[in-house]
Design a protein around this motif. Structure first.
Motif, PDB file in Angstrom:
ATOM      1  N   ALA A   1       0.836  -1.208   0.000  1.00 48.96           N
ATOM      2  CA  ALA A   1       0.000   0.000   0.000  1.00 48.96           C
ATOM      3  C   ALA A   1       0.864   1.248   0.000  1.00 48.96           C
ATOM      4  CB  ALA A   1      -0.924  -0.006   1.225  1.00 48.96           C
ATOM      5  N   PHE A   2       1.923   1.241   0.783  1.00 50.88           N
ATOM      6  CA  PHE A   2       2.818   2.397   0.860  1.00 50.88           C
ATOM      7  C   PHE A   2       3.536   2.592  -0.481  1.00 50.88           C
ATOM      8  CE2 PHE A   2       6.687   4.640   2.419  1.00 50.88           C
ATOM      9  CZ  PHE A   2       6.039   5.762   2.911  1.00 50.88           C
TER      10      PHE A   2
ATOM     11  N   PHE B   1      -5.957  -5.977  14.230  1.00 54.16           N
ATOM     12  CA  PHE B   1      -4.578  -5.717  13.839  1.00 54.16           C
ATOM     13  C   PHE B   1      -3.665  -6.489  14.766  1.00 54.16           C
ATOM     14  CE2 PHE B   1      -6.798  -2.048  12.220  1.00 54.16           C
ATOM     15  CZ  PHE B   1      -6.177  -1.795  11.007  1.00 54.16           C
ATOM     16  N   ASP B   2      -2.787  -7.324  14.194  1.00 49.03           N
ATOM     17  CA  ASP B   2      -1.847  -8.000  15.070  1.00 49.03           C
ATOM     18  C   ASP B   2      -0.807  -6.975  15.518  1.00 49.03           C
ATOM     19  OD1 ASP B   2       0.404  -7.897  13.365  1.00 49.03           O
ATOM     20  OD2 ASP B   2       0.280  -9.983  12.787  1.00 49.03           O
ATOM     21  N   PRO B   3      -0.175  -7.205  16.663  1.00 52.88           N
ATOM     22  CA  PRO B   3       0.736  -6.199  17.228  1.00 52.88           C
ATOM     23  C   PRO B   3       1.843  -5.763  16.267  1.00 52.88           C
ATOM     24  CG  PRO B   3       0.308  -7.914  18.842  1.00 52.88           C
ATOM     25  CD  PRO B   3      -0.327  -8.354  17.558  1.00 52.88           C
ATOM     26  N   GLU B   4       2.396  -6.686  15.503  1.00 56.22           N
ATOM     27  CA  GLU B   4       3.491  -6.349  14.599  1.00 56.22           C
ATOM     28  C   GLU B   4       3.008  -5.439  13.468  1.00 56.22           C
ATOM     29  OE1 GLU B   4       7.394  -6.170  13.917  1.00 56.22           O
ATOM     30  OE2 GLU B   4       6.464  -7.233  15.583  1.00 56.22           O
ATOM     31  N   ALA B   5       1.858  -5.735  12.894  1.00 54.17           N
ATOM     32  CA  ALA B   5       1.311  -4.897  11.824  1.00 54.17           C
ATOM     33  C   ALA B   5       0.962  -3.511  12.359  1.00 54.17           C
ATOM     34  CB  ALA B   5       0.077  -5.562  11.217  1.00 54.17           C
ATOM     35  N   ALA B   6       0.353  -3.452  13.535  1.00 57.26           N
ATOM     36  CA  ALA B   6      -0.006  -2.158  14.135  1.00 57.26           C
ATOM     37  C   ALA B   6       1.238  -1.316  14.378  1.00 57.26           C
ATOM     38  CB  ALA B   6      -0.767  -2.379  15.437  1.00 57.26           C
ATOM     39  N   LYS B   7       2.299  -1.953  14.859  1.00 62.84           N
ATOM     40  CA  LYS B   7       3.548  -1.237  15.127  1.00 62.84           C
ATOM     41  C   LYS B   7       4.133  -0.689  13.829  1.00 62.84           C
ATOM     42  CE  LYS B   7       7.224  -3.450  15.987  1.00 62.84           C
ATOM     43  NZ  LYS B   7       8.305  -4.281  16.373  1.00 62.84           N
ATOM     44  N   ASP B   8       4.115  -1.490  12.765  1.00 61.73           N
ATOM     45  CA  ASP B   8       4.649  -1.039  11.475  1.00 61.73           C
ATOM     46  C   ASP B   8       3.843   0.124  10.908  1.00 61.73           C
ATOM     47  OD1 ASP B   8       6.591  -2.972  11.665  1.00 61.73           O
ATOM     48  OD2 ASP B   8       5.625  -4.360  10.257  1.00 61.73           O
ATOM     49  N   ILE B   9       2.527   0.071  11.052  1.00 65.92           N
ATOM     50  CA  ILE B   9       1.680   1.167  10.560  1.00 65.92           C
ATOM     51  C   ILE B   9       1.971   2.440  11.357  1.00 65.92           C
ATOM     52  CG2 ILE B   9      -0.701   1.998  10.388  1.00 65.92           C
ATOM     53  CD1 ILE B   9      -1.470  -0.984   9.812  1.00 65.92           C
TER      54      ILE B   9
END
Length: 192
Positions: A4-5, A25-33
């Motif tokens: 997307a980016f 949102f899993d924690p890793e995806a949320a952190k990356d966003i």
């Protein structure tokens, strides 16, 4: 997320906001966003009613998406070199009113504290039920599993201040909050 980016970088004019929608949102995806630079990235948690045809109702009061904010969390270092976390609240954007609403402490149904977050998975070492009444939360769980639990300690797990803890090997803590509607949000804090 990376796709997307990458696609957004090739659009003209360059978008100012990317909205990520998910049921959770899993924690890793949320952190990356949350860590995205150069563009505003928002997370919108979708109502699980969207998955069930017979629960979809066309009412003005239904909200299919909630914009999530990070929990308002304070990490304190104590005089004994241990730490404690206090949860102050949870904000979200009310799409019907078009304004930011503070859920405060009164809307937090559950919060979890990982005192040694490894950047991959949340391992709750302390679990709190702030909304739980006298016969709910840990007391209800105690009855269900017929376990011996320390009654004096259980009172501390109803609040919004953690028990003191030592720094873990990873030197990070993660706080996950679930509000009274089931909306989740995660905040990761470095101890350094």
């Amino acid at each position: 997320m990376a796709r997307a980016f990458s696609e957004a970088e090739h659009l003209f004019p360059l978008p100012k906001i990317i909205l990520f929608c998910a049921f959770t949102f899993d924690p890793e995806a949320a952190k990356d966003i949350d860590a995205m630079k150069g563009i505003t990235a928002l997370k919108a948690q979708m109502n699980t009613d969207l998955l069930t045809e017979d629960l979809k109702k066309a009412r003005a009061s239904n909200q299919s998406f909630w914009l999530m904010g990070q929990p308002d969390v304070e990490l304190r270092r104590r005089k004994d070199d241990r730490y404690e976390v206090e949860v102050h609240g949870f904000d979200y954007f009310d799409t019907l009113k078009g304004e930011l609403i503070s859920g405060g402490k009164r809307r937090i149904a559950l919060w979890l504290l990982d005192t040694d977050y490894d950047d991959r998975s949340l391992f709750p070492r302390q679990v709190f039920f702030p909304l739980a009444g006298g016969k709910e939360g840990w007391l209800k769980l105690k009855k269900s599993i017929r376990a011996e639990l320390n009654e004096a300690l259980l009172e501390r797990f109803h609040g919004t201040v953690s028990l003191p803890f030592a720094a873990g090997e990873n030197r990070k803590v993660a706080v996950k909050i679930v509000d009274d509607r089931g909306i989740e949000s995660l905040k990761v804090i470095s101890l350094d």
